[in-house]
Structure formats: structure tokens, C-alpha cells
Design an enzyme around this catalytic site. Sequence first.
Site, PDB file in Angstrom:
ATOM      1  N   GLU A 150      17.251  12.204  14.512  1.00 11.99           N
ATOM      2  CA  GLU A 150      17.755  11.222  15.656  1.00 11.99           C
ATOM      3  C   GLU A 150      17.916  10.176  15.082  1.00 11.99           C
ATOM      4  OE1 GLU A 150      17.222  12.501  19.290  1.00 11.99           O
ATOM      5  OE2 GLU A 150      18.354  14.394  19.491  1.00 11.99           O
ATOM      6  N   GLU A 255      20.249  23.108  18.338  1.00 14.17           N
ATOM      7  CA  GLU A 255      19.584  23.342  19.912  1.00 14.17           C
ATOM      8  C   GLU A 255      21.215  24.267  20.616  1.00 14.17           C
ATOM      9  OE1 GLU A 255      18.004  19.294  20.483  1.00 14.17           O
ATOM     10  OE2 GLU A 255      17.031  19.483  18.235  1.00 14.17           O
TER      11      GLU A 255
HETATM   12  C1  GLA Z   1      17.103  17.024  21.002  1.00 11.93           C
HETATM   13  C2  GLA Z   1      15.588  17.167  20.905  1.00 11.93           C
HETATM   14  C3  GLA Z   1      14.765  18.144  21.721  1.00 11.93           C
HETATM   15  C4  GLA Z   1      14.883  18.030  22.890  1.00 11.93           C
HETATM   16  C5  GLA Z   1      16.848  18.085  23.183  1.00 11.93           C
HETATM   17  C6  GLA Z   1      16.714  17.734  25.700  1.00 11.93           C
HETATM   18  O1  GLA Z   1      17.829  17.186  21.231  1.00 11.93           O
HETATM   19  O2  GLA Z   1      16.108  17.209  19.617  1.00 11.93           O
HETATM   20  O3  GLA Z   1      13.777  18.073  20.436  1.00 11.93           O
HETATM   21  O4  GLA Z   1      14.075  17.175  23.417  1.00 11.93           O
HETATM   22  O5  GLA Z   1      16.851  16.369  23.094  1.00 11.93           O
HETATM   23  O6  GLA Z   1      15.743  18.933  25.587  1.00 11.93           O
END
Ligand code: GLA
Length: 339
Positions: A150, A255
Site C-alpha cells: 500500500e 486478500e
Molecule cells: C490490508 C492489509 C492486511 C489487513 C487488511 C485488513 O489490506 O494488507 O494485512 O490488515 O488490510 O484486515
Amino acid sequence: MSLKEAFAPYFKMGVAVAIPDITVSQNMDLIRREFNSMTCENNMKPMYILDKKENLENPEAHDLEPAVTFEICRPFLDFAKENKIPMRGHTLGWHNQTPKWFFHEGYSEEKPLAGRETMIARLQNYIKAVFAFINSEYPDLIYAWDVFNEIVEDNAFRKSLWTETIGEDFFFFAFEAARKYSTPGTQLFYNDYDTSIDWKRDFIYEKVLLPLKEKGLVDGMGMQSHLTMDKPDFSDYKFALEKFGSTGLIIHMTELDIHNNDNSEASMKALADRYSELFKIILEAKKTGTANVECVTFWNLLDEESWLSGFRKETSYPLLFHKNCEAKEAYYSVLKTVE
Ligand code: GLA
């Protein structure tokens, strides 16, 4: 047939895990049965690996070489090792879940921010220490690492303590160290959310992936894929997947979840349909070679554990399993896409 068996010809199926998933036997059984990739939801992030007590008590000794501890992530590594489940490491660098004191002179928030050279050394030596531990105690367990998470926001590099101390080239130092200290073959990823939004997709492509690739420092792009029932539009998702795929890098959905606050039968059917549509796009990209997808990871095992309920402040039902590890309709609709 389980998810991992059904998708084996195409890509791994992964899951992000928290403590209950490696201690409650029915969760453990479900993971063993369905998944062949595992990510720690939290426990391998810098805030858990940096040894706060040691760094704060002996700041001079650790000024350039931060002390680290692996007590919090060891149970996860042991579970994966015992069950022969390959892991994704998440995440070496991030602006979030990294303590503020790490960025200050003397590891003290009372003091000024540390300078560029100090922070480059801390970042690289942190990564060196993580790999020294993993390479010696868990060799061959972690096949891919998110090196930075990010770093893009508002059509620019995200302003963070990383850009403030090192500058906008901070992430190159992380990838350099990761390449240098990881064992050959370990895949290095850049990971981000909302990657279907056009400006973000293009910024990542041009300013992050291509420059890193030119230096031979990156192997993969992680599309986090925290989706909702109406966003993104799947035509945008497909476009982004193909654009990242066109770099020749490996693609992971790192994710995946689809926020849904209504668990009525009709709404869970709609969730199943949206998952089905998504997997058809991913499979198609893999089969036609437009994107080399090698893993799709769900962010949490059960609806009841999802981070989304806290984050969205409403109960979310975003995953394939719930309650006592029962499969939802979405599980069957995902499986059906490979039939
Ligand atoms: C982001 C992070 C993850 C997690 C999510 C929320 O996407 O990369 O590690 O913290 O937020 O759970």
C-alpha cells in the site's frame, strides 16, 4: 473435491489465518482440507516482529540493526510446517502496523525523526534479520513475500513516515534487501488494494512495478481484492488483471473477500454469483495466458472472523465458510467454476 484439489491445475487456494484457525481443531481440519497456501492475518507484520522492549531498552546497540523477535509468529510457522502448507509472508514493509518509535532517533518518539541513511539501514537490516531467521529455521516454507504494502494514494506515493524519512525511493531499498537476503526462487511481491481504480492501477504499473521489474527486484503483483457487492465493476477488475498480467509478473489475489451485510438466502445467493463471476474471470485470464495467476487467498476463514465487521461497523458475511466451518453457497459456486 476440495478447493485446493479442484483448482490445482490453475493456482493455489489460500487463506489468511488468526489464532483460532491454528488452535481450534475444526478450523485446523478445514484449512488442511481446503487450502494449500496460508498467510498470517497479522502476526508477521513489523509491529509484532520488531522487539519493542529490546530496541527501547538498548537503542544505541540497535540503532542500525533493529532487534527482532519471532515468538508471536512461530505458532503459525509451526502449524504451516507441520501440515506442509506453503506460506505467503505478509508484510515486510508497510506504513501501517509499524510502530512510530521505529522511525525516530534513539527509538524514542520524544526525539526527531531519524535520517535517511539510518532508516535505509534499519529497513534493510530488519529484512535481513527476518530472512536470516526464516532461512535457518523454516527453509522452503515461505514461497512468496509481500515486500511492501500500500505505498500509493491520491495519485502519488503515499505520504508516510517512510517517505518523510527516506524519500519516495524507500521501497527500492526494501526490495533490494529482500532479493539479497531471501533464498533464490522466493517470490517478491508488491501488494495493494483498490487496484482496479484506473489512476491507481496505472500509477502502480508505471511507477512501482515497471521500475522494480527493470531492476529485477519484483516477481509478482498482489491484488488484495477486498471487494463489495457492487464495486468494483468486474470489467474494471478484468482490465486491471490483464494490465498487471501484461508485465509478465506472477499475479496473486492476496486478500479476497466480498463485503455483504445481509445474510438472507437471496443475498447469500447473490454473493455466490458474484464469487462465481470473479473466479470465471480469473480462470479465463489464467487459461488464456493474459495473467499468470498463481494463488488466490481469502482474507479470513469464517464469516465470523472477518475483519470487515469491525472495519465496516456492521456484521459482514463475506466468505465461503461460516459458523462451525460449514460451507456456504458461495463455496459450491466457486468450486463449480472449474467443473
Ligand atoms: C490490508 C492489509 C492486511 C489487513 C487488511 C485488513 O489490506 O494488507 O494485512 O490488515 O488490510 O484486515
